[in-house]
Design a protein around this motif. Structure first.
Motif, PDB file in Angstrom:
ATOM      1  N   LYS A 129       0.827  -1.203   0.000  1.00  0.00           N
ATOM      2  CA  LYS A 129       0.000   0.000   0.000  1.00  0.00           C
ATOM      3  C   LYS A 129       0.862   1.255   0.000  1.00  0.00           C
ATOM      4  CE  LYS A 129      -3.887   2.037   2.570  1.00  0.00           C
ATOM      5  NZ  LYS A 129      -4.817   1.839   3.716  1.00  0.00           N
ATOM      6  N   PHE A 130       1.944   1.240   0.783  1.00  0.00           N
ATOM      7  CA  PHE A 130       2.845   2.381   0.851  1.00  0.00           C
ATOM      8  C   PHE A 130       3.464   2.668  -0.516  1.00  0.00           C
ATOM      9  CE2 PHE A 130       7.258   3.838   1.228  1.00  0.00           C
ATOM     10  CZ  PHE A 130       7.052   5.063   1.823  1.00  0.00           C
ATOM     11  N   LYS A 131       3.945   1.620  -1.183  1.00  0.00           N
ATOM     12  CA  LYS A 131       4.582   1.800  -2.489  1.00  0.00           C
ATOM     13  C   LYS A 131       3.591   2.353  -3.511  1.00  0.00           C
ATOM     14  CE  LYS A 131       8.194  -1.726  -2.072  1.00  0.00           C
ATOM     15  NZ  LYS A 131       8.736  -2.999  -2.620  1.00  0.00           N
ATOM     16  N   TYR A 132       2.358   1.865  -3.458  1.00  0.00           N
ATOM     17  CA  TYR A 132       1.338   2.327  -4.407  1.00  0.00           C
ATOM     18  C   TYR A 132       0.982   3.787  -4.155  1.00  0.00           C
ATOM     19  CZ  TYR A 132      -2.954   2.252  -7.202  1.00  0.00           C
ATOM     20  OH  TYR A 132      -3.922   2.516  -8.135  1.00  0.00           O
ATOM     21  N   TYR A 133       0.749   4.131  -2.896  1.00  0.00           N
ATOM     22  CA  TYR A 133       0.387   5.507  -2.552  1.00  0.00           C
ATOM     23  C   TYR A 133       1.558   6.463  -2.782  1.00  0.00           C
ATOM     24  CZ  TYR A 133      -4.177   4.497  -0.487  1.00  0.00           C
ATOM     25  OH  TYR A 133      -5.487   4.149  -0.311  1.00  0.00           O
ATOM     26  N   GLN A 134       2.756   5.978  -2.598  1.00  0.00           N
ATOM     27  CA  GLN A 134       3.928   6.804  -2.846  1.00  0.00           C
ATOM     28  C   GLN A 134       3.942   7.259  -4.308  1.00  0.00           C
ATOM     29  OE1 GLN A 134       7.823   4.841  -2.678  1.00  0.00           O
ATOM     30  NE2 GLN A 134       8.581   6.531  -1.419  1.00  0.00           N
ATOM     31  N   GLY A 135       3.559   6.346  -5.211  1.00  0.00           N
ATOM     32  CA  GLY A 135       3.467   6.685  -6.626  1.00  0.00           C
ATOM     33  C   GLY A 135       2.328   7.653  -6.909  1.00  0.00           C
ATOM     34  N   MET A 136       1.238   7.519  -6.159  1.00  0.00           N
ATOM     35  CA  MET A 136       0.104   8.424  -6.344  1.00  0.00           C
ATOM     36  C   MET A 136       0.485   9.870  -6.066  1.00  0.00           C
ATOM     37  SD  MET A 136      -3.285   6.543  -4.720  1.00  0.00           S
ATOM     38  CE  MET A 136      -4.180   8.083  -4.617  1.00  0.00           C
ATOM     39  N   PHE A 137       1.256  10.077  -5.021  1.00  0.00           N
ATOM     40  CA  PHE A 137       1.517  11.443  -4.576  1.00  0.00           C
ATOM     41  C   PHE A 137       2.904  11.953  -4.957  1.00  0.00           C
ATOM     42  CE2 PHE A 137      -1.946  10.014  -1.851  1.00  0.00           C
ATOM     43  CZ  PHE A 137      -2.822  11.072  -1.989  1.00  0.00           C
ATOM     44  N   PRO A 170       5.602  -4.035 -11.532  1.00  0.00           N
ATOM     45  CA  PRO A 170       4.823  -3.564 -10.371  1.00  0.00           C
ATOM     46  C   PRO A 170       3.761  -2.554 -10.789  1.00  0.00           C
ATOM     47  CG  PRO A 170       7.187  -3.472  -9.923  1.00  0.00           C
ATOM     48  CD  PRO A 170       7.046  -3.759 -11.386  1.00  0.00           C
ATOM     49  N   ALA A 171       2.641  -2.569 -10.105  1.00  0.00           N
ATOM     50  CA  ALA A 171       1.553  -1.644 -10.409  1.00  0.00           C
ATOM     51  C   ALA A 171       1.951  -0.222 -10.052  1.00  0.00           C
ATOM     52  CB  ALA A 171       0.313  -2.040  -9.626  1.00  0.00           C
ATOM     53  N   ARG A 172       1.517   0.714 -10.898  1.00  0.00           N
ATOM     54  CA  ARG A 172       1.705   2.129 -10.612  1.00  0.00           C
ATOM     55  C   ARG A 172       0.343   2.808 -10.653  1.00  0.00           C
ATOM     56  NH1 ARG A 172       6.857   3.792 -14.463  1.00  0.00           N
ATOM     57  NH2 ARG A 172       8.406   2.400 -13.512  1.00  0.00           N
ATOM     58  N   ALA A 173       0.191   3.803  -9.826  1.00  0.00           N
ATOM     59  CA  ALA A 173      -1.066   4.553  -9.838  1.00  0.00           C
ATOM     60  C   ALA A 173      -1.197   5.261 -11.180  1.00  0.00           C
ATOM     61  CB  ALA A 173      -1.092   5.553  -8.693  1.00  0.00           C
ATOM     62  N   CYS A 174      -2.295   5.029 -11.884  1.00  0.00           N
ATOM     63  CA  CYS A 174      -2.492   5.650 -13.192  1.00  0.00           C
ATOM     64  C   CYS A 174      -3.010   7.076 -13.020  1.00  0.00           C
ATOM     65  CB  CYS A 174      -3.470   4.832 -14.023  1.00  0.00           C
ATOM     66  SG  CYS A 174      -5.160   4.871 -13.385  1.00  0.00           S
ATOM     67  N   MET A 175      -3.250   7.750 -14.154  1.00  0.00           N
ATOM     68  CA  MET A 175      -3.700   9.138 -14.111  1.00  0.00           C
ATOM     69  C   MET A 175      -4.995   9.311 -13.321  1.00  0.00           C
ATOM     70  SD  MET A 175      -5.325   9.688 -17.947  1.00  0.00           S
ATOM     71  CE  MET A 175      -3.871   9.176 -18.821  1.00  0.00           C
ATOM     72  N   PHE A 176      -5.816   8.258 -13.280  1.00  0.00           N
ATOM     73  CA  PHE A 176      -7.099   8.325 -12.595  1.00  0.00           C
ATOM     74  C   PHE A 176      -6.918   8.673 -11.121  1.00  0.00           C
ATOM     75  CE2 PHE A 176     -11.173   7.132 -10.966  1.00  0.00           C
ATOM     76  CZ  PHE A 176     -12.044   7.085 -12.034  1.00  0.00           C
ATOM     77  N   ARG A 177      -5.874   8.141 -10.513  1.00  0.00           N
ATOM     78  CA  ARG A 177      -5.674   8.320  -9.074  1.00  0.00           C
ATOM     79  C   ARG A 177      -4.600   9.350  -8.734  1.00  0.00           C
ATOM     80  NH1 ARG A 177      -8.703   4.633  -6.355  1.00  0.00           N
ATOM     81  NH2 ARG A 177      -8.988   2.529  -7.174  1.00  0.00           N
ATOM     82  N   GLN A 178      -4.013  10.014  -9.731  1.00  0.00           N
ATOM     83  CA  GLN A 178      -2.932  10.940  -9.439  1.00  0.00           C
ATOM     84  C   GLN A 178      -3.442  12.388  -9.385  1.00  0.00           C
ATOM     85  OE1 GLN A 178       0.135  10.203 -12.329  1.00  0.00           O
ATOM     86  NE2 GLN A 178       1.002   8.530 -11.143  1.00  0.00           N
ATOM     87  N   ALA A 219     -11.892  13.292  -4.898  1.00  0.00           N
ATOM     88  CA  ALA A 219     -11.523  12.347  -3.842  1.00  0.00           C
ATOM     89  C   ALA A 219     -12.082  10.961  -4.128  1.00  0.00           C
ATOM     90  CB  ALA A 219     -12.040  12.854  -2.496  1.00  0.00           C
ATOM     91  N   GLN A 220     -13.292  10.912  -4.683  1.00  0.00           N
ATOM     92  CA  GLN A 220     -13.891   9.620  -4.995  1.00  0.00           C
ATOM     93  C   GLN A 220     -13.025   8.863  -5.990  1.00  0.00           C
ATOM     94  OE1 GLN A 220     -17.431   9.620  -7.420  1.00  0.00           O
ATOM     95  NE2 GLN A 220     -18.239   7.798  -6.422  1.00  0.00           N
ATOM     96  N   GLY A 221     -12.531   9.562  -7.002  1.00  0.00           N
ATOM     97  CA  GLY A 221     -11.700   8.906  -7.997  1.00  0.00           C
ATOM     98  C   GLY A 221     -10.405   8.395  -7.424  1.00  0.00           C
ATOM     99  N   MET A 222      -9.847   9.144  -6.473  1.00  0.00           N
ATOM    100  CA  MET A 222      -8.562   8.749  -5.907  1.00  0.00           C
ATOM    101  C   MET A 222      -8.688   7.625  -4.884  1.00  0.00           C
ATOM    102  SD  MET A 222      -6.773  12.475  -5.408  1.00  0.00           S
ATOM    103  CE  MET A 222      -5.392  11.748  -4.529  1.00  0.00           C
ATOM    104  N   PHE A 223      -9.788   7.635  -4.114  1.00  0.00           N
ATOM    105  CA  PHE A 223      -9.842   6.711  -2.984  1.00  0.00           C
ATOM    106  C   PHE A 223     -11.046   5.767  -2.977  1.00  0.00           C
ATOM    107  CE2 PHE A 223      -7.482  10.472  -1.420  1.00  0.00           C
ATOM    108  CZ  PHE A 223      -6.274   9.845  -1.152  1.00  0.00           C
TER     109      PHE A 223
END
Length: 421
Positions: A65-73, A307-315, A355-359
Motif C-alpha cells: 500500500k505504501f509503495k502504491y500511494y507513494q506513486g500516487m503522490f 509492479p503496479a503504478r497509480a495511473c492518471m485516474f488516481r494521481q 476524492a472519490q476517484g482517488m480513494f
C-alpha cells in the motif's frame, strides 16, 4: 523469518523456480536447497535478500500500500493531457468516446486557463499529451499553447496520439514548436483490415495516406514513432502483419529504434460489444500462452510482469482537460458529462468527485484484493472499471489482472525471457 505471501514456486525437473510479485525477483535453485531453506543460513539469507523471505514482523500488505500511494503522490513532474478538439475525421466502430465526440475546437478562454495553470507549475517538468478526437484537427491551437509556454520559459515536452491522417508535410515542418519527443499513430493492421475499420467518415480508405505521412515524418524528423495496433477478434493477426510490412518498408528506421510497433487489445469496457468481437482477459492469456509455447513473439501480454503504478485516474498531479475546459480523472472519460470533476476556465473543482476517484473502491479496502497474491502487479485493476463494477452490482466489467491465477504457469516463460537477456 517467514516466506513472503507474494512468493510463487514452480517445480521444473530437479529445480525450483521462484518468483516474488512484490520484489520482482526470479530465481532457480535445486530442490534440496529449497527444502533446506529454513535450516541452511546461506540459503535463507540469499532468499531474504531477494524478497522471497521476509522478517516475521513485516506487514507486506502495508508495504504494498505504501509503495502504491507513494506513486500516487509523487509530484516531481506535472502531467497534462489536452484535447484541442473532441471531433474526429474517422469513425472507428470500437471508439470508446462514441457519442461524446461532439465538442468542437478549443476556444481562447480554455487556452488561457491551460497556459495559466502550466505557467504556475513551471518549476516542475511538464509533460503534455495531445489527445482527442483527432488532436491535429486543432493543430493551430496546439501551436499557440506551445509558443506561449516557450515564451513564459516553461520546461515542457509533448507527444501526440493521432490517427496519422493529418500529418501533412506542412504540419511536420512545424512539429518542433511542440517540443515533441514522440508520436503514437493508431492503426489496425495492413490495408485490408485497417481500411475496413479505420476509414474516413465518408468511407474513403486511409491506410495508404497514413503510410505516406509516416514516411514523411520519419524522413523529416528524429521523433520516435510508435505505431499502435488495436486488436480484436476481427483483426487478430493485425499486429504481426503490420509489423512485418513496416519492417520491410522502413527497415533502417525499425533497426534504429525510431519506428516501432506495439498493440493494445479491445476489451468490452463500455458496452459496445454487440458483435462479440472484443476479447476477455482469459482469451488474451490463452492466446499469449499459445505464442510462448510455440516460441513466437507474444503480442497479448508481457511475460515479465511489472509492479503496479497509480495511473492518471488516481494521481492528483495529473490534469486531463477536454476542448471545453472540463476536467476528468481519465482520458477515457473525455466528453462524458457524467465524469466531469470541474472546469479549468472558472477554476472550479468538485473535490468530492476528485476524492472519490482517488480513494473510492480502494483495492486495499477490498477483502478480495487484500488477499490476492498478484495485488503488487495490478494495484487492484483499472479504477474506472472498479467503479463501474460497483455500479452494476458486480456484473461488469471484470477488473482483475490477466496474471491472476496464472503466475505459476508463467514462471518458466519468465525465466526463459530473463535468461535470454
Amino acid at each position: 523469518m517467514k516466506q513472503s505471501y507474494y512468493t510463487f514456486t514452480f517445480a521444473i525437473g530437479t529445480d525450483i523456480l521462484l518468483y516474488n510479485a512484490m520484489s520482482g525477483a526470479l530465481a532457480k535453485l535445486p530442490k534440496e536447497a529449497w527444502e533446506a531453506r529454513e535450516t541452511d543460513v546461506s540459503v535463507s539469507d540469499a532468499l531474504k535478500e531477494q524478497g522471497f523471505f521476509i522478517d516475521e514482523d513485516v506487514d507486506e500488505l502495508a508495504l504494498c500500500k505504501f509503495k502504491y500511494y507513494q506513486g500516487m503522490f509523487a509530484h516531481k513532474d506535472f502531467v497534462v493531457m489536452i484535447a484541442p478538439t473532441m471531433q474526429c475525421n474517422f469513425s472507428c466502430p470500437y471508439c470508446f468516446e462514441g457519442e461524446h465526440k461532439r465538442a468542437g475546437l478549443m476556444d481562447d478562454a480554455v487556452e488561457d486557463a491551460l497556459v495559466e495553470v502550466m505557467v504556475a507549475h513551471k518549476k516542475k517538468k511538464i509533460h503534455i499529451t495531445w489527445y482527442g478526437g483527432e488532436p491535429l484537427l486543432g493543430f493551430k491551437r496546439m501551436l499557440s499553447i506551445s509558443q506561449r509556454l516557450a515564451k513564459e520559459g516553461v520546461d515542457y515536452d509533448s507527444r501526440i496520439l493521432t490517427n496519422g491522417s493529418l500529418l501533412s508535410e506542412e504540419k511536420i515542418a512545424r512539429l518542433d514548436i511542440l517540443h515533441l519527443d514522440a508520436v503514437q499513430i493508431s492503426m489496425d493492421g495492413i490495408a485490408g483490415d485497417h481500411d475496413r475499420r479505420r476509414c474516413y467518415k465518408n468511407g474513403t480508405p486511409s491506410f495508404q495516406h497514413i503510410i505516406t505521412n509516416l514516411s514523411l515524418l520519419l524522413k523529416r524528423t528524429d521523433v520516435k514513432v510508435n505505431v499502435k495496433v488495436a486488436l480484436d477478434k476481427q483483426n487478430a493477426g493485425g499486429y504481426n502483419e503490420l509489423k512485418a510490412f513496416l519492417s520491410e518498408r522502413f527497415p533502417s528506421y525499425v533497426k534504429s529504434g525510431q519506428l516501432y510497433v506495439s498493440c493494445s487489445h479491445v476489451l468490452d469496457k463500455t458496452g459496445f460489444d454487440t458483435c462479440a468481437t472484443c476479447y476477455t482477459r482469459e482469451e488474451l492469456f490463452r492466446n499469449g500462452i499459445a505464442c510462448l509455447e510455440a516460441g513466437q513473439e507474444n503480442p497479448w501480454f508481457s511475460p515479465e510482469p511489472q509492479p503496479a503504478r497509480a495511473c492518471m485516474f488516481r494521481q492528483p498531479f495529473s490534469l486531463n482537460v477536454d476542448s471545453e475546459g472540463y476536467m476528468y480523472h481519465c482520458m477515457e472519460q473525455f466528453g462524458n458529462p457524467r465524469y466531469r470533476i470541474g472546469n479549468i476556465k472558472n477554476k472550479s473543482v468538485n473535490f468530492s468527485r476528485l476524492a472519490q476517484g482517488m480513494f473510492a473502491k480502494d483495492p486495499f479496502d477490498d477483502p478480495e484484493c487484500r488477499n490476492c497474491k498478484v495485488l503488487p502487479l495490478c494495484g487492484g485493476g483499472c479504477p474506472m472499471d472498479r467503479l463501474k463494477h460497483a455500479e452494476t452490482d458486480g456484473k461488469e466489467p471484470d477488473y482483475c489482472s490477466i496474471y491472476r491465477g496464472h503466475i505459476e504457469q508463467l514462471i518458466p516463460y519468465m525465466y526463459k525471457s530473463y535468461k535470454k537477456k
